[in-house]
Design an enzyme around this catalytic site. Structure first.
Site, PDB file in Angstrom:
ATOM      1  N   ASP A 117      18.661  28.471  34.444  1.00 48.19           N
ATOM      2  CA  ASP A 117      18.561  27.960  33.079  1.00 48.19           C
ATOM      3  C   ASP A 117      18.762  26.452  32.951  1.00 48.19           C
ATOM      4  O   ASP A 117      19.381  25.805  33.784  1.00 48.19           O
ATOM      5  CB  ASP A 117      19.570  28.675  32.162  1.00 48.19           C
ATOM      6  CG  ASP A 117      21.006  28.562  32.651  1.00 48.19           C
ATOM      7  OD1 ASP A 117      21.234  28.590  33.881  1.00 48.19           O
ATOM      8  OD2 ASP A 117      21.917  28.424  31.812  1.00 48.19           O
ATOM      9  N   GLU A 154      23.298  30.706  32.911  1.00 46.10           N
ATOM     10  CA  GLU A 154      24.601  30.408  33.515  1.00 46.10           C
ATOM     11  C   GLU A 154      25.455  29.547  32.600  1.00 46.10           C
ATOM     12  O   GLU A 154      26.671  29.602  32.653  1.00 46.10           O
ATOM     13  CB  GLU A 154      24.404  29.709  34.874  1.00 46.10           C
ATOM     14  CG  GLU A 154      25.696  29.485  35.658  1.00 46.10           C
ATOM     15  CD  GLU A 154      26.511  28.289  35.192  1.00 46.10           C
ATOM     16  OE1 GLU A 154      27.754  28.368  35.208  1.00 46.10           O
ATOM     17  OE2 GLU A 154      25.913  27.273  34.779  1.00 46.10           O
TER      18      GLU A 154
HETATM   19 NI    NI Z   1      25.227  24.121  36.915  1.00 49.31          NI
END
Ligand code: NI
Length: 398
Positions: free
Chosen positions: A84, A142
């Site tokens: 991401d 994440e």
């Molecule tokens: Ni990172």
């Protein structure tokens, strides 16, 4: 033998560098926020499928898992790469700059995804000599959105169950050639809290008629500063930060309520429990003392990333054989958090850092900065080391 293993993966990764860099730049041009990595997951799925891996898509919404079986029986290991981007407007004027306004790969996850695809190819091409099963986990979200947890809830740790896990992060505070593989805790647990105080509002000119939540909040915030300094062992680490306080509407009104937000970062469950205990006691005690009502919403977030000492040491040994690696350290830690911990949990795992900074080329802005960019030669280092660490583990455990 391990030196040969590392060097052969390095040579193969170097030969694949143009492909890896092209992929990284493609991901960089087309960044996607957490749980929206549809295009990225599509590329990952196509590459893994073309390599002949068994692929599972839509794991934790946009996550992708690829399975590679070695020729010989052995344990299953998990290799994790995050996909991401961040809600940041890129300020780099490179030809591969983000084409999406307000979204940017400012943490290096474009590099991680490119590394993961190269590791999948390296291990596929080396399959005849491999033992065990390699589970490639391409994770969404994440950056604080819980992508790892979503994948685990969707069965990422089942069928086959991994016995060890590997992950890495490009690290722009350190130069190319620097590797850190730390024993024990390496990234902290990240919790968040909301404290609500309820008093009695009134006219600022007659405070005795009121129960002032502003004064109570001020004392609570001051008292919370003593938790780390007075209640945590000086040799342990913890952070307690109050980051937001809201109360009131006008200069002449004592408000009815006040709200305090913040975060707690710790490395071990013991320290975390102690901080929470003192946090609750101080809030409750001071609220009582100041005659306001209090409620605490304490959310335990990402767990600490804690490396298995043996695996971490093995990564340092292997790193010594990677061409260009000049500094190998064992003590790098950060109070930042990482949901890699969800995949490590009770099984041994290692999460290491690969230096990617280059001062001469101006590639030295920190992670999450609008001018973040890294030395792409770190991709080769990272791919070779992840591939070697995973193959070495399954060979030794087989
Ligand atoms: Ni990172």
């Amino acid at each position: 033998m391990s030196s040969e293993l590392v060097r052969s993966f390095y040579a193969a990764a170097e030969a694949l560098a143009p492909e890896m860099i092209a992929r990284r730049r493609d991901f960089h041009r087309h960044p996607e926020l957490g749980f929206q990595e549809v295009r990225t997951a599509g590329v990952v799925t196509r590459v893994l499928t073309d390599l002949g891996l068994e692929v599972r898509t839509g794991v934790g919404q946009t996550g992708v898992i690829g399975l590679l079986e070695g020729e010989r029986p052995g344990p299953t290991v998990l290799l994790r790469f995050d996909m991401d981007a961040l809600p940041i407007q890129e300020e780099n004027a490179v030809e591969y700059a983000s084409t999406t306004a307000g979204v940017m790969h400012a943490c290096g996850h474009d590099g991680h995804t490119a590394i993961g695809l190269t590791v999948a190819r390296l291990l596929t091409e080396a399959r005849a000599g491999l033992a065990g099963t390699f589970k490639f986990v391409f994770q969404p979200a994440e950056e604080g959105l819980g992508g790892a947890r979503a994948m685990v809830a969707d069965g990422a740790l089942e069928g086959p169950v991994p016995v060890a896990s590997f992950g890495m992060h490009l690290w722009n505070t350190k130069p190319l050639g620097w590797i850190a593989s730390t024993d024990g805790p390496v990234m902290s647990a990240a919790d968040r809290f909301t404290v609500k105080l309820h008093g009695r509002g009134g006219h600022a000119a007659s405070p005795k008629e009121s129960r002032d939540p502003v004064v109570a909040a001020a004392h609570i915030i001051s008292a919370l500063q003593s938790v780390v300094s007075r209640n945590v062992d000086a040799l342990d680490q913890a952070v307690l930060s109050v980051t937001s306080i809201h109360a009131g509407t006008a200069f002449n009104i004592i408000p009815e309520t006040a709200e305090i937000l913040g975060t707690v970062r710790t490395f071990t469950p013991d320290v975390r429990d102690r901080v929470i205990e003192r946090f609750n006691a101080l809030v409750a005690g001071l609220a009582t003392a100041f005659e306001v009502e209090s409620s605490v919403e304490y959310q335990s977030g990402t767990k600490a990333v804690s490396n298995n000492a043996e695996l971490a040491a093995r990564v340092r040994e292997l790193a010594a054989f990677v061409p260009g690696v000049t500094h190998i350290v064992a003590g790098e830690r950060t109070m930042g958090s990482e949901d890699m911990s969800e995949f490590m949990d009770d099984r041994p795992g290692v999460y290491f850092f690969v230096g990617s900074r280059n001062d001469e080329r101006g590639l030295n802005f920190g992670h999450h900065h609008p001018r973040f960019d890294f030395d792409e030669r770190a991709l080769v280092t990272g791919a070779a080391l992840v591939a070697a660490a995973a193959a070495d583990y399954t060979a030794r455990a087989a």
